[in-house]
Write a protein that holds these residues in place. Structure first.
Motif, PDB file in Angstrom:
ATOM      1  N   GLN A 145       0.865  -1.191   0.012  1.00 21.00           N
ATOM      2  CA  GLN A 145       0.051  -0.152  -0.080  1.00 21.00           C
ATOM      3  C   GLN A 145       0.801   1.451   0.019  1.00 21.00           C
ATOM      4  OE1 GLN A 145      -3.084  -0.681  -1.027  1.00 21.00           O
ATOM      5  NE2 GLN A 145      -4.260   0.189   0.647  1.00 21.00           N
ATOM      6  N   ARG A 146       2.012   1.430   0.755  1.00 19.03           N
ATOM      7  CA  ARG A 146       2.743   2.402   0.917  1.00 19.03           C
ATOM      8  C   ARG A 146       3.391   2.757  -0.648  1.00 19.03           C
ATOM      9  NH1 ARG A 146       8.184   2.779   0.804  1.00 19.03           N
ATOM     10  NH2 ARG A 146       8.585   0.617   1.177  1.00 19.03           N
ATOM     11  N   VAL A 147       3.917   1.472  -1.264  1.00 19.41           N
ATOM     12  CA  VAL A 147       4.506   2.010  -2.578  1.00 19.41           C
ATOM     13  C   VAL A 147       3.617   2.308  -3.488  1.00 19.41           C
ATOM     14  CG1 VAL A 147       5.563   0.482  -4.250  1.00 19.41           C
ATOM     15  CG2 VAL A 147       6.440   0.397  -2.040  1.00 19.41           C
ATOM     16  N   LEU A 148       2.312   1.763  -3.754  1.00 18.44           N
ATOM     17  CA  LEU A 148       1.436   2.195  -4.485  1.00 18.44           C
ATOM     18  C   LEU A 148       0.995   3.805  -4.283  1.00 18.44           C
ATOM     19  CD1 LEU A 148      -1.143  -0.661  -4.447  1.00 18.44           C
ATOM     20  CD2 LEU A 148       0.225   0.013  -6.348  1.00 18.44           C
ATOM     21  N   ARG A 149       0.839   4.119  -2.729  1.00 20.54           N
ATOM     22  CA  ARG A 149       0.600   5.568  -2.604  1.00 20.54           C
ATOM     23  C   ARG A 149       1.614   6.479  -2.997  1.00 20.54           C
ATOM     24  NH1 ARG A 149      -4.070   5.806   0.153  1.00 20.54           N
ATOM     25  NH2 ARG A 149      -4.671   4.037   1.453  1.00 20.54           N
ATOM     26  N   SER A 150       2.900   6.033  -2.586  1.00 22.20           N
ATOM     27  CA  SER A 150       4.034   6.636  -3.249  1.00 22.20           C
ATOM     28  C   SER A 150       4.080   6.797  -4.687  1.00 22.20           C
ATOM     29  CB  SER A 150       5.284   5.990  -2.607  1.00 22.20           C
ATOM     30  OG  SER A 150       5.120   6.200  -1.176  1.00 22.20           O
ATOM     31  N   ALA A 151       3.822   5.991  -5.576  1.00 19.99           N
ATOM     32  CA  ALA A 151       4.100   6.225  -6.829  1.00 19.99           C
ATOM     33  C   ALA A 151       2.883   7.281  -7.058  1.00 19.99           C
ATOM     34  CB  ALA A 151       3.720   4.738  -7.369  1.00 19.99           C
ATOM     35  N   ASP A 152       1.718   7.394  -6.664  1.00 18.28           N
ATOM     36  CA  ASP A 152       0.678   8.249  -7.105  1.00 18.28           C
ATOM     37  C   ASP A 152       1.122   9.652  -6.596  1.00 18.28           C
ATOM     38  OD1 ASP A 152      -0.923   6.238  -8.089  1.00 18.28           O
ATOM     39  OD2 ASP A 152      -2.168   6.130  -6.336  1.00 18.28           O
ATOM     40  N   PHE A 153       1.686   9.618  -5.383  1.00 15.45           N
ATOM     41  CA  PHE A 153       2.125  10.991  -4.880  1.00 15.45           C
ATOM     42  C   PHE A 153       3.225  11.583  -5.841  1.00 15.45           C
ATOM     43  CE2 PHE A 153       5.403  13.277  -2.155  1.00 15.45           C
ATOM     44  CZ  PHE A 153       4.576  14.005  -1.704  1.00 15.45           C
ATOM     45  N   THR A 154       4.171  10.674  -6.339  1.00 17.67           N
ATOM     46  CA  THR A 154       5.468  11.110  -7.226  1.00 17.67           C
ATOM     47  C   THR A 154       4.671  11.407  -8.445  1.00 17.67           C
ATOM     48  OG1 THR A 154       6.833   9.549  -5.871  1.00 17.67           O
ATOM     49  CG2 THR A 154       7.381  10.532  -8.293  1.00 17.67           C
ATOM     50  N   SER A 155       3.843  10.946  -9.004  1.00 18.79           N
ATOM     51  CA  SER A 155       3.139  11.211 -10.164  1.00 18.79           C
ATOM     52  C   SER A 155       2.732  12.462 -10.203  1.00 18.79           C
ATOM     53  CB  SER A 155       2.136   9.822 -10.766  1.00 18.79           C
ATOM     54  OG  SER A 155       1.658  10.321 -11.918  1.00 18.79           O
ATOM     55  N   ARG A 156       1.721  12.787  -9.403  1.00 21.82           N
ATOM     56  CA  ARG A 156       1.043  13.781  -9.286  1.00 21.82           C
ATOM     57  C   ARG A 156       2.123  15.235  -9.151  1.00 21.82           C
ATOM     58  NH1 ARG A 156      -1.834  11.357  -5.168  1.00 21.82           N
ATOM     59  NH2 ARG A 156      -0.954  12.641  -3.544  1.00 21.82           N
ATOM     60  N   ALA A 157       3.229  15.073  -8.473  1.00 21.52           N
ATOM     61  CA  ALA A 157       4.217  16.038  -8.405  1.00 21.52           C
ATOM     62  C   ALA A 157       4.992  16.267  -9.804  1.00 21.52           C
ATOM     63  CB  ALA A 157       5.282  15.601  -7.140  1.00 21.52           C
ATOM     64  N   ALA A 158       5.019  15.093 -10.470  1.00 15.70           N
ATOM     65  CA  ALA A 158       5.895  14.974 -11.675  1.00 15.70           C
ATOM     66  C   ALA A 158       5.232  15.907 -12.529  1.00 15.70           C
ATOM     67  CB  ALA A 158       6.407  13.638 -12.041  1.00 15.70           C
ATOM     68  N   ARG A 159       3.872  15.465 -12.696  1.00 14.57           N
ATOM     69  CA  ARG A 159       2.998  16.018 -13.762  1.00 14.57           C
ATOM     70  C   ARG A 159       2.857  17.473 -13.687  1.00 14.57           C
ATOM     71  NH1 ARG A 159      -1.664  11.630 -15.670  1.00 14.57           N
ATOM     72  NH2 ARG A 159      -0.375   9.751 -15.112  1.00 14.57           N
ATOM     73  N   GLN A 160       3.289  18.291 -12.487  1.00 12.16           N
ATOM     74  CA  GLN A 160       3.211  19.400 -12.334  1.00 12.16           C
ATOM     75  C   GLN A 160       4.341  20.248 -12.831  1.00 12.16           C
ATOM     76  OE1 GLN A 160       2.616  20.478  -8.298  1.00 12.16           O
ATOM     77  NE2 GLN A 160       0.832  19.427  -7.978  1.00 12.16           N
ATOM     78  N   ARG A 161       5.341  19.253 -13.174  1.00 11.34           N
ATOM     79  CA  ARG A 161       6.883  19.715 -13.560  1.00 11.34           C
ATOM     80  C   ARG A 161       7.254  19.367 -14.968  1.00 11.34           C
ATOM     81  NH1 ARG A 161       6.862  18.818  -8.015  1.00 11.34           N
ATOM     82  NH2 ARG A 161       7.864  20.565  -6.960  1.00 11.34           N
ATOM     83  N   ARG A 162       6.569  18.383 -15.499  1.00 14.94           N
ATOM     84  CA  ARG A 162       7.223  17.545 -16.586  1.00 14.94           C
ATOM     85  C   ARG A 162       6.023  17.268 -17.544  1.00 14.94           C
ATOM     86  NH1 ARG A 162      11.721  14.542 -17.845  1.00 14.94           N
ATOM     87  NH2 ARG A 162      11.414  12.673 -19.103  1.00 14.94           N
ATOM     88  N   GLU A 163       6.159  17.436 -18.875  1.00 14.10           N
ATOM     89  CA  GLU A 163       5.351  17.167 -19.871  1.00 14.10           C
ATOM     90  C   GLU A 163       5.652  15.896 -20.366  1.00 14.10           C
ATOM     91  OE1 GLU A 163       2.784  18.953 -21.004  1.00 14.10           O
ATOM     92  OE2 GLU A 163       3.321  20.514 -19.809  1.00 14.10           O
ATOM     93  N   PRO A 164       4.814  15.268 -21.045  1.00 13.58           N
ATOM     94  CA  PRO A 164       4.951  13.877 -21.528  1.00 13.58           C
ATOM     95  C   PRO A 164       6.131  14.010 -22.552  1.00 13.58           C
ATOM     96  CG  PRO A 164       2.473  14.352 -21.774  1.00 13.58           C
ATOM     97  CD  PRO A 164       3.405  15.654 -21.401  1.00 13.58           C
ATOM     98  N   SER A 165       7.185  12.905 -22.369  1.00 10.94           N
ATOM     99  CA  SER A 165       8.454  12.841 -23.018  1.00 10.94           C
ATOM    100  C   SER A 165       8.205  12.303 -24.345  1.00 10.94           C
ATOM    101  CB  SER A 165       9.335  11.944 -22.349  1.00 10.94           C
ATOM    102  OG  SER A 165      10.478  11.864 -23.025  1.00 10.94           O
TER     103      SER A 165
END
Length: 379
Positions: A350-370
């Motif tokens: 559960q922690r790893v799944l939540r961390s992946a979602d957390f990281t994704s939300r942050a990354a999408r604020q800073r990075r366009e699709p490659s």
């Protein structure tokens, strides 16, 4: 187009998510599991009964199931009624207190390019068809919240992945398409950009795009160089979906001690497989590996991977998905606390799944699709 080598920035504006100060591990840990009055102090308490009690509250999130490919050879099956031709069905999942399963989309060796893409899509379609045909027992899930919802509804959550790197056909667009279809784990091996020498420039870009999407990196079977580089550049936790301790059993997919230490430092997750080849022929052998990984990586970084229906031989008393209570009873006898066992079975995934979602939300604020192409980065 975003800079292909751009890393996620370490600073965040007010209201943004900060990847360099992620949510602490304690935010994902389950509450301490306390036994009933006098239960642990009574030496005569049956460890197996205690295991069932603990698993009823903290079921198993199983990191790898080969069921989709195994079902392809059957002309008819009913997983809710029970299916003796495979290791996994709903009655045995309930008997083993399994609350979530990662269903592998791995393919037989030799499939590459368009054939690998097509076969992976067929596997993905099969999983969704199987789950839809068994609504009383199974439910698709794509996030930690959906996994919890499925459990609360009395269903076993099914997550898609891992898939093999060959399924991308060296295309980040295909990675995004597979994610849109539900893929949540990708194995970083079996591609030119993730080989014995580690990740190429394109391979590093694949990992960054996986972080942006919320697709977890699976490092089981990857080269040591790929493992170390992925641990360095991934902003999200990585998983090893089928890896035990190489110090106890020198299997190529098992991890050496220094990598286990580094995995713990990076808050990754080592899912110890229940296979005779990787961990040994008895429940005690599996428990030895779990002890070793916990000691080196920490209790927050160890989990379970049944690897059922993958063609592997399994330890005695762990021949199918119903055997988890016997393993937990062995760990209770070794002095594992209720809190550590709750992390092992449920909390760490559960922690790893939540961390992946957390990281994704942050990354999408800073990075366009490659839009990177392998020819541009790797020549």
């Amino acid at each position: 187009m975003a800079d292909l080598q751009d890393e996620l920035h370490s600073t965040a504006e007010v209201g943004e998510l900060d990847l360099d100060h992620p949510e602490p591990l304690s935010a994902f840990e389950p509450p301490a599991v306390e036994p009933g009055p006098g239960a642990d102090s009574e030496r005569g308490t049956d460890p197996l009964a205690r295991a069932h009690t603990l698993l009823a509250a903290h079921p198993v999130a199983d990191g790898y199931s080969g069921l989709p490919w195994a079902l392809r050879r059957l002309s008819w099956y009913d997983l809710e009624l029970g299916e003796s031709a495979v290791d996994t069905d709903v009655p045995r999942l309930r008997e083993g207190h399994v609350g979530a399963l990662f269903w592998s989309l791995h393919l037989p060796g030799g499939l590459v390019g368009e054939r690998a893409v097509g076969a992976t899509l067929e596997q993905l379609d099969l999983v969704k068809t199987v789950v839809a045909a068994h609504p009383e027992g199974l439910r698709m899930a794509h996030s930690a919240a959906q996994v919890t919802d499925a459990r609360n509804c009395g269903r076993v959550a099914v997550l898609l992945g891992p898939a093999g790197a060959a399924a991308l056909d060296d295309s980040l667009g295909i990675l995004r398409a597979l994610h849109a279809l539900g893929l949540r784990v990708l194995t970083l091996s079996g591609a030119s950009w993730a080989g014995e020498n580690g990740l190429t420039r394109f391979g590093e870009e694949v990992v960054r795009e996986m972080n942006r999407l919320g697709v977890l990196a699976d490092l089981s079977g990857a080269s040591d160089a790929t493992v170390r580089r992925a641990l360095t550049i991934s902003k999200a936790p990585v998983m090893c979906t089928r890896s035990a301790a190489r110090a106890l059993r020198p299997h190529p997919s098992n991890l050496p001690d220094d990598v286990l230490v580094e995995l713990g430092a990076n808050h990754g997750l080592c899912l110890v497989p229940l296979t005779a080849e990787q961990t040994g022929p008895t429940v005690r052998d599996v428990a030895d590996h779990l002890d070793h990984v916990r000691d080196l990586a920490g209790p927050e970084c160890v989990g379970l991977s049944g690897t059922y229906d993958s063609g592997a031989a399994h330890p005695q008393d762990l021949s199918d998905a119903s055997g988890y209570p016997r393993l937990v009873a062995e760990l209770l006898g070794r002095g594992w606390s209720g809190t550590d066992l709750a992390l092992l079975t449920w909390g760490n995934v559960q922690r790893v799944l939540r961390s992946a979602d957390f990281t994704s939300r942050a990354a999408r604020q800073r990075r366009e699709p490659s839009m990177a192409r392998i020819a541009e980065l790797d020549g």
